[in-house]
Motif scaffolding. Sequence first.
Motif, PDB file in Angstrom:
ATOM      1  N   LEU A 113       4.404  15.135  15.864  1.00 58.10           N
ATOM      2  CA  LEU A 113       5.548  14.268  15.578  1.00 58.10           C
ATOM      3  C   LEU A 113       5.203  12.798  15.784  1.00 58.10           C
ATOM      4  N   VAL A 114       4.439  12.504  16.822  1.00 53.92           N
ATOM      5  CA  VAL A 114       4.032  11.118  17.084  1.00 53.92           C
ATOM      6  C   VAL A 114       3.222  10.591  15.895  1.00 53.92           C
ATOM      7  N   ILE A 115       2.318  11.417  15.392  1.00 50.63           N
ATOM      8  CA  ILE A 115       1.479  11.015  14.253  1.00 50.63           C
ATOM      9  C   ILE A 115       2.343  10.821  13.008  1.00 50.63           C
ATOM     10  N   LEU A 116       3.239  11.766  12.742  1.00 53.51           N
ATOM     11  CA  LEU A 116       4.091  11.678  11.546  1.00 53.51           C
ATOM     12  C   LEU A 116       5.015  10.464  11.581  1.00 53.51           C
ATOM     13  N   GLN A 161     -10.560   7.318   8.639  1.00 53.85           N
ATOM     14  CA  GLN A 161     -10.718   6.802   9.995  1.00 53.85           C
ATOM     15  C   GLN A 161     -10.697   7.935  11.015  1.00 53.85           C
ATOM     16  N   ALA A 162      -9.813   8.902  10.815  1.00 51.33           N
ATOM     17  CA  ALA A 162      -9.724  10.038  11.734  1.00 51.33           C
ATOM     18  C   ALA A 162     -11.005  10.871  11.698  1.00 51.33           C
ATOM     19  N   MET A 163     -11.607  10.975  10.506  1.00 52.76           N
ATOM     20  CA  MET A 163     -12.883  11.699  10.388  1.00 52.76           C
ATOM     21  C   MET A 163     -13.978  10.965  11.168  1.00 52.76           C
ATOM     22  N   LYS A 164     -14.020   9.656  10.991  1.00 52.42           N
ATOM     23  CA  LYS A 164     -15.040   8.852  11.687  1.00 52.42           C
ATOM     24  C   LYS A 164     -14.871   8.938  13.204  1.00 52.42           C
ATOM     25  N   LEU A 180      -6.273  14.405  11.882  1.00 52.11           N
ATOM     26  CA  LEU A 180      -6.810  14.801  10.585  1.00 52.11           C
ATOM     27  C   LEU A 180      -6.030  15.995  10.023  1.00 52.11           C
ATOM     28  N   THR A 181      -5.735  16.955  10.871  1.00 51.15           N
ATOM     29  CA  THR A 181      -4.986  18.142  10.453  1.00 51.15           C
ATOM     30  C   THR A 181      -3.595  17.764   9.952  1.00 51.15           C
ATOM     31  N   VAL A 182      -2.906  16.904  10.705  1.00 48.72           N
ATOM     32  CA  VAL A 182      -1.551  16.490  10.330  1.00 48.72           C
ATOM     33  C   VAL A 182      -1.581  15.727   9.004  1.00 48.72           C
ATOM     34  N   ILE A 183      -2.531  14.809   8.861  1.00 52.63           N
ATOM     35  CA  ILE A 183      -2.629  14.020   7.624  1.00 52.63           C
ATOM     36  C   ILE A 183      -2.888  14.936   6.436  1.00 52.63           C
ATOM     37  N   MET A 224       0.844  -1.177   0.000  1.00 51.81           N
ATOM     38  CA  MET A 224       0.000   0.000   0.000  1.00 51.81           C
ATOM     39  C   MET A 224       0.891   1.243   0.000  1.00 51.81           C
ATOM     40  N   SER A 225       0.620   2.173  -0.909  1.00 52.56           N
ATOM     41  CA  SER A 225       1.438   3.381  -0.999  1.00 52.56           C
ATOM     42  C   SER A 225       1.126   4.307   0.178  1.00 52.56           C
ATOM     43  N   LEU A 226       1.993   5.256   0.375  1.00 52.91           N
ATOM     44  CA  LEU A 226       1.820   6.204   1.473  1.00 52.91           C
ATOM     45  C   LEU A 226       0.531   7.003   1.303  1.00 52.91           C
ATOM     46  N   LEU A 227       0.258   7.411   0.082  1.00 52.42           N
ATOM     47  CA  LEU A 227      -0.948   8.204  -0.178  1.00 52.42           C
ATOM     48  C   LEU A 227      -2.216   7.406   0.145  1.00 52.42           C
ATOM     49  N   GLU A 228      -2.239   6.123  -0.222  1.00 52.54           N
ATOM     50  CA  GLU A 228      -3.394   5.275   0.095  1.00 52.54           C
ATOM     51  C   GLU A 228      -3.547   5.138   1.608  1.00 52.54           C
ATOM     52  N   ARG A 229      -2.423   4.956   2.280  1.00 50.02           N
ATOM     53  CA  ARG A 229      -2.443   4.833   3.741  1.00 50.02           C
ATOM     54  C   ARG A 229      -2.960   6.114   4.393  1.00 50.02           C
ATOM     55  N   LEU A 230      -2.488   7.250   3.869  1.00 49.19           N
ATOM     56  CA  LEU A 230      -2.939   8.534   4.398  1.00 49.19           C
ATOM     57  C   LEU A 230      -4.438   8.718   4.181  1.00 49.19           C
ATOM     58  N   ASN A 231      -4.916   8.347   2.990  1.00 48.74           N
ATOM     59  CA  ASN A 231      -6.351   8.469   2.696  1.00 48.74           C
ATOM     60  C   ASN A 231      -7.181   7.596   3.630  1.00 48.74           C
ATOM     61  N   ASN A 232      -6.747   6.362   3.840  1.00 48.86           N
ATOM     62  CA  ASN A 232      -7.462   5.456   4.753  1.00 48.86           C
ATOM     63  C   ASN A 232      -7.468   5.999   6.183  1.00 48.86           C
ATOM     64  N   ASP A 233      -6.298   6.476   6.621  1.00 52.59           N
ATOM     65  CA  ASP A 233      -6.201   7.017   7.978  1.00 52.59           C
ATOM     66  C   ASP A 233      -7.002   8.305   8.126  1.00 52.59           C
TER      67      ASP A 233
END
Length: 148
Positions: free
Chosen positions: A84-87, A13-16, A23-26, A1-10
């Motif tokens: 930083l923890v999120i990144l 999930q963060a919205m839900k 969400l802001t960091v992503i 899974m590419s980084l962009l796909e992972r970011l989109n999925n996360d």
Amino acid sequence: MSLLERLNNDMKQAMKNKEKDKLTVIRMVKASLQNEAIKLQVSELSENDELTVLSREVKQRKDSLLEFEKAGREDLVDKLKAELVILEEYLPKQLTEEELSTIVKETIAEVNASSKSDMGKVMAALMPKVKGKADGGHVNRIVQQHLS
């Protein structure tokens, strides 16, 4: 899974889960990735380019963190630590001190470095090997220790 796909999925999930900070960091990271793609005039970034962007984002926050700590801005320090923890979830596993030291020794042997004047050669050969897996400043200190 590419980084962009992972970011989109996360991001979904963060919205839900109503995780505003995550969400802001992503969104910031996604914007940085898109800006880099535009700058490089490509439709999709390579894994290496994605790693470069992520590393840059982490470095910016670490630099800001130091400045905010000096200024005594604890509110901003806490916010940046959370970012930083999120990144760091998206970065590859970081190398341990021993693993990094081993790679440094191997690279010094590869380029036949013997003194601090060979620092540039060693760093040029070493950084692509540890990109995203170790902080550049930390790598630099270890190389200096081994070359002295």
